[in-house]
Structure formats: structure tokens, C-alpha cells
Design an enzyme around this catalytic site. Sequence first.
Site, PDB file in Angstrom:
ATOM      1  N   SER A  63       3.894  -5.822   1.640  1.00 24.06           N
ATOM      2  CA  SER A  63       2.489  -5.762   1.245  1.00 24.06           C
ATOM      3  C   SER A  63       2.273  -5.349  -0.206  1.00 24.06           C
ATOM      4  CB  SER A  63       1.733  -4.789   2.164  1.00 24.06           C
ATOM      5  OG  SER A  63       2.340  -3.510   2.150  1.00 24.06           O
ATOM      6  N   ASP A 353      -5.792   2.744   0.154  1.00 21.77           N
ATOM      7  CA  ASP A 353      -5.886   3.042   1.583  1.00 21.77           C
ATOM      8  C   ASP A 353      -4.788   4.061   1.877  1.00 21.77           C
ATOM      9  OD1 ASP A 353      -3.508   1.565   1.721  1.00 21.77           O
ATOM     10  OD2 ASP A 353      -4.497  -0.246   2.445  1.00 21.77           O
ATOM     11  N   HIS A 356      -1.258   2.103   0.418  1.00 15.89           N
ATOM     12  CA  HIS A 356      -1.083   1.340  -0.816  1.00 15.89           C
ATOM     13  C   HIS A 356      -1.807   1.988  -1.994  1.00 15.89           C
ATOM     14  CE1 HIS A 356      -0.881  -1.506   2.624  1.00 15.89           C
ATOM     15  NE2 HIS A 356       0.215  -1.873   1.996  1.00 15.89           N
TER      16      HIS A 356
END
Length: 378
Positions: A63, A353, A356
Site C-alpha cells: 500500500s 490513517d 500510512h
Amino acid sequence: MHQVHRSIRGRGRASMSRRPPQCTSELCVLILLVLGIIFQAQAKSSNRSRTPAPPALIVFGDSVVDPGNNNAIVTMAKCNHPPYGKDFVGHQATGRFSNGKIPSDMIASKLGIKQYVPAYLGTKLSTEDLLTGVSFASGGCGYDPLTSELVQAISMSDQLKLFKEYKNKLKEIAGETKTNSIISRSMYMVITGTDDLANTYFTTPFRRAEYDLPSYIKFVVESASSFLQELYHLGARKIIVAGISPIGCLPSQRTLAGGIERECVTLYNQAAVVYNSELSKEVQRLNDTLAGSRTVFVDMYTSLLDMIQNPNNYGFTEIARGCCGTGIFEVTLTCNRFTAPACEDVSKHIFWDTYHPTERAYEILIRKLMKQYKSFLN
């Protein structure tokens, strides 16, 4: 007046009498030859010092560098919805796991390749997109195949299959000779491994039943080595391999295992240090054994930990919570328009978040790493 005019005319005659001698044909030719030699030497020196940018940046991983591949697959790890992308171009939620740009975008821009690295899946790619590189990364994947299975992400082996497909597309638009040149001269970027420890080993019982921690780290590093060797045999020569971050200080891990005070989890950080050390050694071994390989291990751990431990040095005020929602548990699907960003100023947060970093944190991190590994990137 007559005296003045005579004085001026006198100076004019004196000036004319001191005019430099005219250049003879032989002298002019000699001067031009000498100047030509000097200019050629300067041009060659300038060309030697200016290394051309790689033609493309090709990205694999999780991600951290997924610009939207997960939009095109069935997975729990999605972020193609607000408030993700609130600081991206057009405030668009592209599928990047941040409020704005991600590391692959920043590196491509700093290398002079392009502003943004697009996802290979789910987007209409132009010829220029393909020629200058794409990302195959998928949020939630890892070197351990089980890691990808847990959230239905694109595994690292499947990312290599997509890379083979990409090479065939390049041959169709550029021909085999140019494709081979692009593949061999491009910069490759591989960032994954965090989910292997944080989501597979420490959070679920599947792997702990099979491995103790040192054995699991050895297994993941061996899996990483297999991936890098296959990537090499597919034509990659210049590869950035990123280590993992201080996972014990991620807001999500603080919530899960940091106790009532949500402290950094020492065991998790120690595991990350050992993993990074073993991966670094393996990367060096591959460099020594694979002819023409120029692979570098990039230490993300130290720089990010310094930002967390010394936030005032970077203008941050919040290190333990994400900006989205309460900042304690929101990530991917739970970070949405209902929870929405609760922080007043995202630039003061290291994390967007609970997993990240923010665009600003990434910018600081990439700037430091580009300086630290300047000799490799140039």
C-alpha cells in the site's frame, strides 16, 4: 569650441592609432582550433557529470506504493473513497493510501521521469504511461504469500506475472530492441514486508503456529530474495529495495499491542530491525552474485523513527494518531466520509490513517533518502 573639437579629433586619431593588429588567416585558424578543443573538452566533461535519467520507474510492493491497483480487484484493502486523496490533484481519491502523493510519485518526479506513477490495473494507460513506467503494487500484500491471501491482495508473484504482460505490451508499441533497452535501464522500486510482520505474524495465529519469530524473518527474507532474483532474470538491473518502518510505532499497532497508553511496541520494532538487517545482507549477497546487478537496500526505519521521536524538528505535533477519524483505528474502509478527517491541520500529523504516513511525512522521508542514497540514484 574649436579647441574642444580639436581635442576630440585628436583623441580619435590617437585611439585609431592604437587599434589592435588585424587577425591574419593563419592566426584566426589557430585561435578557432584552440577554442574548439576547449569547448569540446568542456562539453565532454559536462556530459560525463550529467547522468541521464532512467527511462522509466517500475514499482512493486504494498500500500505504500499502490496508486490504485486495488481499485480493480475484489479486496478489503481499498481507499478509492473520500477522505483519501483530499490533498491530491483535484482532491481525487485515486486509490493511493494517503491524503496526497505517495513515495513512487515523489521519486519519479525527482528523477525527472514524470509526476505520477499510474496503476497498471484499472486505468486507461497511454503509450507514454507505459514507456515511462507503472506500478503493480497492491495494498495488503507481502513477500509471504499468506499475507496477500488474508486481504485478497495481488501477491508478489502475481505482480511479476503482470510485469511480464507489461513487457509484451511494451514490445507491441516500441519493438523488442527499444523494450529491452527500457527494461535494462529503468529504475525498479520494491517496497513491501511491513504487512508480513504486522498483519500476518503478530496479528494472526496462522504463521506463529508454524514459525518462531527468527524463523519467520528468515522465511520472509528468503521469499524476498526469490522475488528479486526472478525480477533480475526478467531484465531488471537497478533496483531499490526498501526495508520496513518501525512498525511498533504505527498508530494501529499502538492500539492493538501498545497497552492503555498506546506506546510504541518494542518487540515489533526489534523484529523490524532484525528483518531489515537480514534483508540488507541478502541484497548485498545478490549484488555480489548476480552479474550487472545494482541493487540497494534503503533504510526507511531510521529516518521515520527519527521523525516520530523528534517531531518538533520536522514541525509535527501528533505522532501517535492518524488524521482520519479518531486516529486510533481508522484505516482503508473505516476511514471514510462518515469518520472523515478529525484533525484540524494534516500537516502536523505524521500519519494520515493508522497505518500510512501523510503526504508531508512522505515528502520529508523521501527528501532525506534521496540525499542519503544520492550516488545510487544519480
